[in-house]
Design a protein around this motif. Structure first.
Motif, PDB file in Angstrom:
ATOM      1  N   TRP A  88       1.005  -1.266  -0.055  1.00  0.00           N
ATOM      2  CA  TRP A  88       0.042   0.121  -0.078  1.00  0.00           C
ATOM      3  C   TRP A  88       0.742   1.172   0.082  1.00  0.00           C
ATOM      4  CZ3 TRP A  88      -0.343   3.806   3.951  1.00  0.00           C
ATOM      5  CH2 TRP A  88      -1.282   4.548   3.907  1.00  0.00           C
ATOM      6  N   PHE A  89       1.903   1.166   0.637  1.00  0.00           N
ATOM      7  CA  PHE A  89       2.969   2.382   0.874  1.00  0.00           C
ATOM      8  C   PHE A  89       3.597   2.608  -0.361  1.00  0.00           C
ATOM      9  CE2 PHE A  89       6.828   4.377   2.397  1.00  0.00           C
ATOM     10  CZ  PHE A  89       6.191   5.540   2.699  1.00  0.00           C
ATOM     11  N   LEU A  90       3.954   1.507  -1.034  1.00  0.00           N
ATOM     12  CA  LEU A  90       4.709   1.733  -2.509  1.00  0.00           C
ATOM     13  C   LEU A  90       3.920   2.102  -3.357  1.00  0.00           C
ATOM     14  CD1 LEU A  90       7.084  -1.727  -2.555  1.00  0.00           C
ATOM     15  CD2 LEU A  90       7.654   0.633  -2.168  1.00  0.00           C
ATOM     16  N   GLY A  91       2.276   1.673  -3.417  1.00  0.00           N
ATOM     17  CA  GLY A  91       1.489   2.365  -4.033  1.00  0.00           C
ATOM     18  C   GLY A  91       1.395   3.877  -3.930  1.00  0.00           C
ATOM     19  N   LEU A  92       1.379   4.079  -2.906  1.00  0.00           N
ATOM     20  CA  LEU A  92       1.269   5.639  -2.467  1.00  0.00           C
ATOM     21  C   LEU A  92       2.412   6.351  -3.183  1.00  0.00           C
ATOM     22  CD1 LEU A  92       0.117   6.538   1.069  1.00  0.00           C
ATOM     23  CD2 LEU A  92      -1.081   6.968  -1.027  1.00  0.00           C
ATOM     24  N   ILE A  93       3.659   5.995  -2.920  1.00  0.00           N
ATOM     25  CA  ILE A  93       4.711   6.401  -3.457  1.00  0.00           C
ATOM     26  C   ILE A  93       4.789   6.611  -4.938  1.00  0.00           C
ATOM     27  CG2 ILE A  93       7.296   6.230  -3.727  1.00  0.00           C
ATOM     28  CD1 ILE A  93       7.188   5.063  -1.086  1.00  0.00           C
ATOM     29  N   ILE A  94       4.133   5.439  -5.577  1.00  0.00           N
ATOM     30  CA  ILE A  94       4.205   5.518  -7.164  1.00  0.00           C
ATOM     31  C   ILE A  94       3.183   6.655  -7.792  1.00  0.00           C
ATOM     32  CG2 ILE A  94       3.033   4.169  -8.995  1.00  0.00           C
ATOM     33  CD1 ILE A  94       4.695   1.678  -7.715  1.00  0.00           C
ATOM     34  N   LEU A  95       1.911   6.623  -7.048  1.00  0.00           N
ATOM     35  CA  LEU A  95       1.059   7.702  -7.355  1.00  0.00           C
ATOM     36  C   LEU A  95       1.378   9.049  -7.196  1.00  0.00           C
ATOM     37  CD1 LEU A  95      -2.390   5.889  -6.251  1.00  0.00           C
ATOM     38  CD2 LEU A  95      -1.069   5.933  -8.426  1.00  0.00           C
ATOM     39  N   ALA A  96       2.361   9.229  -6.067  1.00  0.00           N
ATOM     40  CA  ALA A  96       2.641  10.570  -5.749  1.00  0.00           C
ATOM     41  C   ALA A  96       3.999  10.971  -6.936  1.00  0.00           C
ATOM     42  CB  ALA A  96       3.374  10.644  -4.302  1.00  0.00           C
ATOM     43  N   TYR A  97       4.658  10.111  -7.006  1.00  0.00           N
ATOM     44  CA  TYR A  97       5.710  10.085  -8.343  1.00  0.00           C
ATOM     45  C   TYR A  97       5.189  10.450  -9.422  1.00  0.00           C
ATOM     46  CZ  TYR A  97       9.891   9.620 -11.048  1.00  0.00           C
ATOM     47  OH  TYR A  97      10.745   9.761 -12.001  1.00  0.00           O
ATOM     48  N   GLU A  98       3.943   9.796 -10.052  1.00  0.00           N
ATOM     49  CA  GLU A  98       3.174  10.197 -11.216  1.00  0.00           C
ATOM     50  C   GLU A  98       2.697  11.587 -11.059  1.00  0.00           C
ATOM     51  OE1 GLU A  98      -0.101   7.577 -12.087  1.00  0.00           O
ATOM     52  OE2 GLU A  98       0.199   8.190 -14.166  1.00  0.00           O
ATOM     53  N   LYS A  99       2.094  12.088 -10.068  1.00  0.00           N
ATOM     54  CA  LYS A  99       1.950  13.549 -10.007  1.00  0.00           C
ATOM     55  C   LYS A  99       2.905  14.397 -10.316  1.00  0.00           C
ATOM     56  CE  LYS A  99      -2.668  14.362  -7.582  1.00  0.00           C
ATOM     57  NZ  LYS A  99      -3.299  13.790  -8.845  1.00  0.00           N
ATOM     58  N   LEU A 100       4.180  14.346  -9.620  1.00  0.00           N
ATOM     59  CA  LEU A 100       5.126  15.087  -9.517  1.00  0.00           C
ATOM     60  C   LEU A 100       5.926  14.937 -10.656  1.00  0.00           C
ATOM     61  CD1 LEU A 100       6.630  14.515  -5.969  1.00  0.00           C
ATOM     62  CD2 LEU A 100       5.403  16.398  -6.766  1.00  0.00           C
ATOM     63  N   ALA A 101       6.062  13.726 -11.301  1.00  0.00           N
ATOM     64  CA  ALA A 101       7.097  13.550 -12.479  1.00  0.00           C
ATOM     65  C   ALA A 101       6.412  13.884 -13.771  1.00  0.00           C
ATOM     66  CB  ALA A 101       7.638  12.331 -12.354  1.00  0.00           C
ATOM     67  N   SER A 102       5.070  13.857 -13.730  1.00  0.00           N
ATOM     68  CA  SER A 102       4.181  13.960 -15.088  1.00  0.00           C
ATOM     69  C   SER A 102       4.742  14.851 -15.974  1.00  0.00           C
ATOM     70  CB  SER A 102       2.658  14.171 -14.628  1.00  0.00           C
ATOM     71  OG  SER A 102       1.851  13.181 -15.206  1.00  0.00           O
ATOM     72  N   PRO A 103       5.241  14.472 -17.194  1.00  0.00           N
ATOM     73  CA  PRO A 103       5.806  15.544 -18.192  1.00  0.00           C
ATOM     74  C   PRO A 103       4.434  16.253 -18.736  1.00  0.00           C
ATOM     75  CG  PRO A 103       5.719  13.233 -19.042  1.00  0.00           C
ATOM     76  CD  PRO A 103       5.220  13.240 -17.463  1.00  0.00           C
ATOM     77  N   LYS A 104       4.636  17.236 -19.446  1.00  0.00           N
ATOM     78  CA  LYS A 104       3.608  18.229 -19.928  1.00  0.00           C
ATOM     79  C   LYS A 104       3.370  17.599 -21.081  1.00  0.00           C
ATOM     80  CE  LYS A 104       3.217  22.491 -20.985  1.00  0.00           C
ATOM     81  NZ  LYS A 104       4.095  24.057 -21.409  1.00  0.00           N
ATOM     82  N   GLY A 105       4.120  16.853 -21.976  1.00  0.00           N
ATOM     83  CA  GLY A 105       3.433  16.313 -23.156  1.00  0.00           C
ATOM     84  C   GLY A 105       3.912  17.132 -24.228  1.00  0.00           C
ATOM     85  N   VAL A 106       4.262  16.593 -25.399  1.00  0.00           N
ATOM     86  CA  VAL A 106       4.368  17.342 -26.640  1.00  0.00           C
ATOM     87  C   VAL A 106       3.285  18.207 -27.294  1.00  0.00           C
ATOM     88  CG1 VAL A 106       6.018  15.645 -27.610  1.00  0.00           C
ATOM     89  CG2 VAL A 106       3.735  15.444 -28.168  1.00  0.00           C
ATOM     90  N   GLN A 107       3.508  19.228 -27.954  1.00  0.00           N
ATOM     91  CA  GLN A 107       2.299  20.133 -28.390  1.00  0.00           C
ATOM     92  C   GLN A 107       2.277  19.886 -29.820  1.00  0.00           C
ATOM     93  OE1 GLN A 107       0.483  22.390 -26.206  1.00  0.00           O
ATOM     94  NE2 GLN A 107       1.652  21.399 -24.848  1.00  0.00           N
ATOM     95  N   ARG A 108       0.958  19.772 -30.098  1.00  0.00           N
ATOM     96  CA  ARG A 108       0.822  19.574 -31.712  1.00  0.00           C
ATOM     97  C   ARG A 108      -0.242  20.408 -32.090  1.00  0.00           C
ATOM     98  NH1 ARG A 108       0.493  14.131 -29.684  1.00  0.00           N
ATOM     99  NH2 ARG A 108       2.353  12.798 -30.390  1.00  0.00           N
ATOM    100  N   ASP A 109      -0.125  20.700 -33.401  1.00  0.00           N
ATOM    101  CA  ASP A 109      -1.498  21.425 -33.699  1.00  0.00           C
ATOM    102  C   ASP A 109      -2.823  20.938 -33.777  1.00  0.00           C
ATOM    103  OD1 ASP A 109      -2.092  20.279 -36.316  1.00  0.00           O
ATOM    104  OD2 ASP A 109      -0.293  21.346 -36.984  1.00  0.00           O
TER     105      ASP A 109
END
Ligand SMILES: N[C@@H](CCC(=O)N[C@@H](CS)C(=O)NCC(=O)O)C(=O)O
Length: 125
Positions: free
Chosen positions: A6-27
């Motif tokens: 459960w704790f590892l899951g929390l870390i993974i979800l927190a990391y996803e929020k923090l490390a989430s890239p913006k993503g390429v911009q396309r027209d």
């Protein structure tokens, strides 16, 4: 064990929020075309699986709007995965070609390599 998971899951979800890239911009037109193509893809995954996170971040980086199905929480998703892919293992990308051919791709690195080859190479956002 359950608490550690459960704790590892929390870390993974927190990391996803923090490390989430913006993503390429396309027209708009190009993104609409990519979105249309992405309709042929479904990612079977677990929210707190590190390999699934790796694929989700790669998809974010490429601004791919791919449907995800949680094979842990949803029994129907689990059954689809077992019936189609043959293994209860995530991540698994279901690929439906325009001619209806289905491929069930396991292994996070293979999935990411496939997406990078099929869609434009990711660029820094
Ligand atoms: N080498 C695989 C590892 C995938 C893996 O071990 N996934 C785990 C979840 S994190 C899994 O599906 N285990 C089977 C299960 O939970 O039933 C990859 O990179 O995709």
């Amino acid at each position: 064990m359950a608490v550690i998971r459960w704790f590892l899951g929390l870390i993974i979800l927190a990391y996803e929020k923090l490390a989430s890239p913006k993503g390429v911009q396309r027209d708009e037109a190009h993104q609409a075309q990519i979105d249309e193509e992405a309709k042929g893809l479904i990612l079977y995954q677990y929210k707190a699986c590190p390999f699934c996170l790796k694929v989700r971040l790669a998809m974010k980086r490429q601004s791919l709007n791919v449907e995800t199905r949680d094979a842990k929480r949803s029994e129907s998703a689990r059954e689809e995965l077992m019936a189609g892919g043959g293994l209860l293992k995530v991540p698994c990308l279901k690929i439906v070609e325009s001619n209806g051919t289905e491929t069930w791709m396991y292994e996070s690195s293979d999935i990411i390599a496939y997406l990078e080859k099929r869609f434009d190479a990711p660029m820094a956002a």
